[in-house]
Design a protein around this motif. Structure first.
Motif, PDB file in Angstrom:
ATOM      1  N   GLU A 136      29.310 143.931  48.781  1.00  0.00           N
ATOM      2  CA  GLU A 136      29.430 145.367  48.984  1.00  0.00           C
ATOM      3  C   GLU A 136      30.653 145.923  48.275  1.00  0.00           C
ATOM      4  O   GLU A 136      31.697 145.280  48.213  1.00  0.00           O
ATOM      5  CB  GLU A 136      29.497 145.699  50.477  1.00  0.00           C
ATOM      6  CG  GLU A 136      28.190 145.459  51.219  1.00  0.00           C
ATOM      7  CD  GLU A 136      28.250 145.956  52.644  1.00  0.00           C
ATOM      8  OE1 GLU A 136      29.378 146.180  53.135  1.00  0.00           O
ATOM      9  OE2 GLU A 136      27.183 146.137  53.271  1.00  0.00           O
ATOM     10  N   LYS A 165      31.232 152.795  45.703  1.00  0.00           N
ATOM     11  CA  LYS A 165      30.941 153.373  44.396  1.00  0.00           C
ATOM     12  C   LYS A 165      30.614 154.853  44.572  1.00  0.00           C
ATOM     13  O   LYS A 165      30.135 155.271  45.627  1.00  0.00           O
ATOM     14  CB  LYS A 165      29.736 152.678  43.740  1.00  0.00           C
ATOM     15  CG  LYS A 165      29.980 151.233  43.347  1.00  0.00           C
ATOM     16  CD  LYS A 165      28.751 150.664  42.653  1.00  0.00           C
ATOM     17  CE  LYS A 165      28.984 149.223  42.221  1.00  0.00           C
ATOM     18  NZ  LYS A 165      27.798 148.650  41.537  1.00  0.00           N
ATOM     19  N   SER A 185      25.793 154.786  42.093  1.00  0.00           N
ATOM     20  CA  SER A 185      24.964 153.926  42.928  1.00  0.00           C
ATOM     21  C   SER A 185      23.485 154.218  42.721  1.00  0.00           C
ATOM     22  O   SER A 185      22.659 153.291  42.574  1.00  0.00           O
ATOM     23  CB  SER A 185      25.342 154.115  44.402  1.00  0.00           C
ATOM     24  OG  SER A 185      24.533 153.310  45.233  1.00  0.00           O
ATOM     25  N   ASN A 186      23.109 155.477  42.680  1.00  0.00           N
ATOM     26  CA  ASN A 186      21.703 155.832  42.464  1.00  0.00           C
ATOM     27  C   ASN A 186      21.269 155.573  41.024  1.00  0.00           C
ATOM     28  O   ASN A 186      20.109 155.221  40.775  1.00  0.00           O
ATOM     29  CB  ASN A 186      21.486 157.301  42.819  1.00  0.00           C
ATOM     30  CG  ASN A 186      21.455 157.528  44.318  1.00  0.00           C
ATOM     31  OD1 ASN A 186      20.440 157.296  44.979  1.00  0.00           O
ATOM     32  ND2 ASN A 186      22.572 157.974  44.881  1.00  0.00           N
ATOM     33  N   ASN A 234      22.310 153.069  39.148  1.00  0.00           N
ATOM     34  CA  ASN A 234      22.022 151.640  39.076  1.00  0.00           C
ATOM     35  C   ASN A 234      20.709 151.294  39.771  1.00  0.00           C
ATOM     36  O   ASN A 234      20.026 150.330  39.405  1.00  0.00           O
ATOM     37  CB  ASN A 234      23.159 150.846  39.724  1.00  0.00           C
ATOM     38  CG  ASN A 234      24.441 150.929  38.926  1.00  0.00           C
ATOM     39  OD1 ASN A 234      24.425 151.207  37.729  1.00  0.00           O
ATOM     40  ND2 ASN A 234      25.570 150.710  39.586  1.00  0.00           N
ATOM     41  N   ARG A 235      20.349 152.068  40.758  1.00  0.00           N
ATOM     42  CA  ARG A 235      19.139 151.792  41.533  1.00  0.00           C
ATOM     43  C   ARG A 235      17.871 152.202  40.802  1.00  0.00           C
ATOM     44  O   ARG A 235      16.845 151.508  40.876  1.00  0.00           O
ATOM     45  CB  ARG A 235      19.232 152.522  42.871  1.00  0.00           C
ATOM     46  CG  ARG A 235      18.034 152.330  43.790  1.00  0.00           C
ATOM     47  CD  ARG A 235      18.210 153.145  45.062  1.00  0.00           C
ATOM     48  NE  ARG A 235      17.049 153.062  45.924  1.00  0.00           N
ATOM     49  CZ  ARG A 235      16.880 153.793  47.010  1.00  0.00           C
ATOM     50  NH1 ARG A 235      17.821 154.678  47.368  1.00  0.00           N
ATOM     51  NH2 ARG A 235      15.780 153.668  47.744  1.00  0.00           N
ATOM     52  N   SER A 287      27.750 150.169  48.315  1.00  0.00           N
ATOM     53  CA  SER A 287      26.623 149.730  47.501  1.00  0.00           C
ATOM     54  C   SER A 287      26.703 148.222  47.316  1.00  0.00           C
ATOM     55  O   SER A 287      27.790 147.663  47.135  1.00  0.00           O
ATOM     56  CB  SER A 287      26.647 150.437  46.138  1.00  0.00           C
ATOM     57  OG  SER A 287      25.602 149.982  45.314  1.00  0.00           O
ATOM     58  N   LYS A 288      25.551 147.550  47.364  1.00  0.00           N
ATOM     59  CA  LYS A 288      25.492 146.101  47.178  1.00  0.00           C
ATOM     60  C   LYS A 288      25.070 145.783  45.752  1.00  0.00           C
ATOM     61  O   LYS A 288      24.167 146.416  45.207  1.00  0.00           O
ATOM     62  CB  LYS A 288      24.495 145.472  48.155  1.00  0.00           C
ATOM     63  CG  LYS A 288      24.948 145.476  49.606  1.00  0.00           C
ATOM     64  CD  LYS A 288      23.951 144.732  50.475  1.00  0.00           C
ATOM     65  CE  LYS A 288      24.407 144.695  51.937  1.00  0.00           C
ATOM     66  NZ  LYS A 288      23.463 143.963  52.803  1.00  0.00           N
ATOM     67  N   ASN A 289      25.734 144.765  45.190  1.00  0.00           N
ATOM     68  CA  ASN A 289      25.318 144.305  43.875  1.00  0.00           C
ATOM     69  C   ASN A 289      24.244 143.234  44.027  1.00  0.00           C
ATOM     70  O   ASN A 289      23.779 142.945  45.126  1.00  0.00           O
ATOM     71  CB  ASN A 289      26.515 143.790  43.072  1.00  0.00           C
ATOM     72  CG  ASN A 289      27.214 142.613  43.764  1.00  0.00           C
ATOM     73  OD1 ASN A 289      26.663 141.969  44.660  1.00  0.00           O
ATOM     74  ND2 ASN A 289      28.441 142.323  43.347  1.00  0.00           N
ATOM     75  N   GLU A 323      28.411 158.063  44.559  1.00  0.00           N
ATOM     76  CA  GLU A 323      26.970 158.167  44.847  1.00  0.00           C
ATOM     77  C   GLU A 323      26.129 158.312  43.579  1.00  0.00           C
ATOM     78  O   GLU A 323      25.051 157.712  43.489  1.00  0.00           O
ATOM     79  CB  GLU A 323      26.727 159.349  45.792  1.00  0.00           C
ATOM     80  CG  GLU A 323      25.314 159.409  46.330  1.00  0.00           C
ATOM     81  CD  GLU A 323      25.127 160.492  47.369  1.00  0.00           C
ATOM     82  OE1 GLU A 323      24.027 160.598  47.945  1.00  0.00           O
ATOM     83  OE2 GLU A 323      26.093 161.268  47.600  1.00  0.00           O
TER      84      GLU A 323
END
Length: 520
Positions: A423, A426, A431-432, A434-435, A416-418, A428
């Motif tokens: 990169e 993290k 990651s989702n 945060n998205r 995952s990119k901040n 899953e």
């Protein structure tokens, strides 16, 4: 020495409460609550991360022995609650997660083919029925105020004339425009001085007419309250607005699969029974709104928190809010993202029954949280997860421990990119989360660009019987008071300094050549 410790002051050391009854009550609240009924004033904290017990301990305690005692007590409490689970079998092996298809389509539910101008989308929300409601209720309240005040020659309401739909739209447009041109006082929009001179306001509406409409603006009829007649709904004055918006959004637009739920704050520093304090919000004091949004910030539904005695308050408050806001979206395969203020195993299980995913952070003291996840000690980058009945609860060590729950994703590590493009591996679910969990923050950001909310200052003074103020002196008094924030700004460093305020009032009195005394 004992007397010195009992004196108030910033240097007084913090001590552990040694009353066993208090300790038992606190542990009962912390470790035996599956909802947020005891956290009504607590910020949900979208970026909250559950830390280790050791991280919560600081130099507030007096010795290492006391720290060790607290650690043992907390560990024992967590062990007791998790050992007491019944009917749940948490397993380390991955299980098949639920796979609910998204049965709806993201689309406008009304035809807009021949309507491409921005004003067409405005009228999509502000339709004729809503404008008629505003006109009707505003005229009714203005008539009541006119009869109450009578023919007072200096009162603006004495010049009232009934408003209509066209004038109401002009009034709303001017209010919105005050957000694009920001000035401290409303009266300044009608100034003729060359430094102001915004002709767009005076060309469409006079100042007195605008202020009259602002004074009488209403959404619902007033109810005469007394000891025998107290409205059950604390929001009865704006209930038609809330109902209208929620129903309108259901009829004109259907959202995407991903939805986020969080709270926002409407700034309010006055007296109000359900005013809230949330430390991490931009507006710390105000009215708390629960909002269901798309990740891009579009609000689909909202509810106002009015206290524990509301239909959504009391025990199970967080779950009640979620099920209420999602009532029109259940059984459609939506993926709901929430923070640790709402998430729990019980709520996740209820949403699974409604064919709805949920993902987000989790508080480790929620009921039915697996003991292995709570007590695990992880190194940076390590994770641990347990599965049961289609629910995954895990913990990941980043800078601190982050606990999370998901009914859609397994505990897989993905790149995952901040925001800086770096990169990092993290889980899953994180990651989702945060998205897609940025809906409320995006909505707050968009609101900050057009802030047409305005601070008002009202104070009551009792002049002596032989003191009279002319209109010019009234204007001068308002100007002088507004130049001294210590008289009305609660955050001013001199607001509580009586000597400074008395000195300021004396200076104002000298300028006006009047003597003004307070009631007290």
């Amino acid at each position: 020495m004992d007397n010195a410790l009992n004196e108030p002051g910033p240097s007084r050391p913090k001590r552990i409460c040694r009353n066993s009854n208090y300790q038992q009550q606190i542990e009962h609240i912390l470790f035996n609550s599956d909802s947020d009924e005891n956290n009504d004033l607590t910020d949900s904290g979208s970026e909250y991360e559950c830390a280790n017990i050791e991280d919560d301990l600081s130099d507030d305690f007096e010795s290492e022995d006391e720290i060790n005692t607290i650690q043992r007590d907390n560990s024992q409490s967590l062990t007791n609650i998790n050992n007491g689970e019944t009917g749940f079998h948490w397993q380390e092996e991955e299980i098949e997660m639920s796979n609910f298809p998204f049965t709806k389509q993201n689309e406008l539910l009304v035809s807009m083919e021949d309507k491409q101008n921005p004003i067409d989308y405005f009228f999509l929300l502000f339709d004729d029925n809503f404008i008629n409601l505003l006109v009707h209720e505003t005229n009714n309240y203005a008539e009541t105020e006119f009869l109450r005040v009578g023919g007072a020659p200096r009162s603006r309401i004495s010049t009232w004339k009934p408003t209509d739909n066209e004038e109401m739209l002009t009034f709303i447009a001017l209010i919105i425009h005050t957000g694009t041109i920001q000035i401290n006082r409303l009266n300044d929009y009608w100034k003729t001085h060359h430094l102001f001179n915004f002709s767009c306001f005076s060309n469409y509406m006079s100042r007195d007419r605008f202020l009259n409409l602002m004074r009488c603006f209403h959404f619902a009829p007033n109810v005469e309250t007394n000891d025998q007649n107290i409205p059950d709904d604390r929001l009865y004055k704006i209930r038609p607005l809330i109902t209208y918006f929620n129903n309108k959004m259901n009829t004109i637009y259907y959202p995407k699969k991903e939805l986020s739920l969080d709270e926002s704050m409407v700034l309010w520093r006055g007296r109000l029974q359900f005013r809230q304090y949330i430390q991490n919000k931009r507006h710390k004091y105000g009215i708390k709104l629960y909002m269901l949004t798309e990740p891009q910030g579009l609000i689909k539904q909202f509810a106002v928190y009015v206290g524990i005695f509301d239909d959504l308050g009391g025990k199970g408050h967080a779950a009640n809010v979620v099920l209420h806001l999602m009532s029109e979206k259940l059984n459609n395969g939506h993926a709901l993202y929430m923070d640790n203020f709402y998430n729990s195993f019980d709520l996740a299980s209820k949403l699974i029954e409604k064919n709805t995913f949920c993902t987000g952070t989790l508080r480790l003291n929620r009921k039915n949280t697996p003991k292995d996840v709570v007590m695990s000690k992880l190194k940076k980058g390590e994770t641990v997860a347990r599965y049961s009945q289609g629910v995954m609860i895990g913990k990941w060590k980043d800078k601190r421990d982050v606990a999370y729950i998901s009914t859609e994703f397994k505990n897989n590590m993905i790149l995952s990119k901040n925001r800086n493009g770096k990169e990092q591996l993290k889980p899953e679910p994180i990651s989702n989360y945060n998205r897609f969990m940025s809906g409320i923050d995006r909505q707050d950001q968009m609101n900050s660009y057009y802030p047409f909310t305005r601070k008002t200052v009202r104070w009551k003074m009792t002049p002596k019987s032989n003191v009279a103020f002319t209109p010019e002196e009234d204007s001068k008094l308002i100007e002088l008071v507004s130049n001294h924030p210590c008289l009305f700004d609660l955050e001013n460093q001199f607001y509580r300094n009586i000597l400074v305020k008395e000195n300021v009032w004396q200076q104002i009195s000298d300028v006006l050549k009047k003597t003004v005394v307070d009631k007290d």
